[in-house]
Design an enzyme around this catalytic site. Structure first.
Site: not given
Length: 265
Positions: A137, A150, A154
């Protein structure tokens, strides 16, 4: 780029995984679409369009994933492209996130893909052909309040993909990490992220403003996922053709140089 690929894609019930499966099918490739047990019903239309469907939970044990890999390879005899797409966003400040929430986020986004790769790589190594795809991401390039777990996953995914490529490229295999920007998928919807919560009053204002931004942006992201997956397929297929050509040139190197004049003449 006419070779028919066999894809196995995780997390195909929605988002980029679903669009990628549909795009690959439209190009005439074979697709094994996977999802968790509770999501399999959402894959019925993919099956109608020619996809094979298997149950696969990224957080399953390595032994379970190895059996799934065996079953998947048996369908078409090989897997050319393995796409690690399944994932979600855990919401919360790092102090508030519990150890269980932290483990679950990494288990789905990082540890799961690692085990899936471990289950499928033996079949790719045997054929000396195959591509591992990771979904990173743009968020993995910087820290971000309230979604720190999160973005950390990534960060990890990018590093793992690059490291894996260094390990498997001498064997004729590849590892690629795509890092999408802001595509209009269901990633920001409440069913694709952890529960909204504030456990520490000092963070309430921060959490409320962050959630308001996420909710306001959901459904308004500028990226078209259908166009995005077409580019992904192009990159994967072009790289495959280029690598095959380079290997062929290396294999025939002695023959091609045998037509030269002797050196010094």
């Amino acid at each position: 780029m006419s070779k028919q690929f066999v894809w196995l894609i995780t997390g195909t019930s929605s988002g980029l995984g679903r669009d990628l499966a549909l795009a690959a099918l439209k190009r005439g490739d074979k697709v094994i679409a996977t999802g968790r047990a509770r999501s399999l019903a959402k894959l019925s239309d993919l099956k109608e369009q020619g996809a094979d469907v298997l149950e696969l939970d990224a957080t399953s044990s390595l032994e379970t994933l190895q059996q799934i890999a065996k079953d998947a390879v048996a369908i078409h005899g090989r897997i050319d492209v393995l796409v690690n797409n399944a994932g979600y966003i855990e919401i919360g400040t790092l102090e508030e996130n519990t150890p269980d929430e932290t483990f679950d986020q990494f288990n789905t986004n990082v540890f799961g893909p690692l085990n899936i790769n471990r289950a499928f790589l033996p079949y790719m190594r045997e054929r000396k052909s195959g591509t591992i795809v990771w979904l990173g991401s743009v968020g993995g390039w910087r820290g971000s309040a309230t979604i720190g777990l999160y973005v950390a996953t990534k960060h990890a995914v990018r590093g793992l993909s690059e490291s894996l490529h260094e390990e498997i490229s001498p064997l004729g295999l590849r590892s690629i990490c795509f890092e999408p920007g802001y595509f209009r998928t269901r990633l920001l919807t409440t069913d694709n992220r952890g529960p909204d919560k504030t456990r520490i009053p000092d963070y309430r204002d921060l959490m409320e403003s962050s959630l308001a931004r996420l909710n306001a942006y959901n459904g308004k992201q500028p990226g078209d996922p259908k166009k995005g997956v077409e580019v992904m397929i192009d990159i994967i297929k072009v790289k495959s053709v280029c690598n095959t050509t380079l290997q062929r040139l290396e294999d025939w190197k002695d023959v091609t140089v045998s037509t030269d004049y002797p050196k010094g003449t």
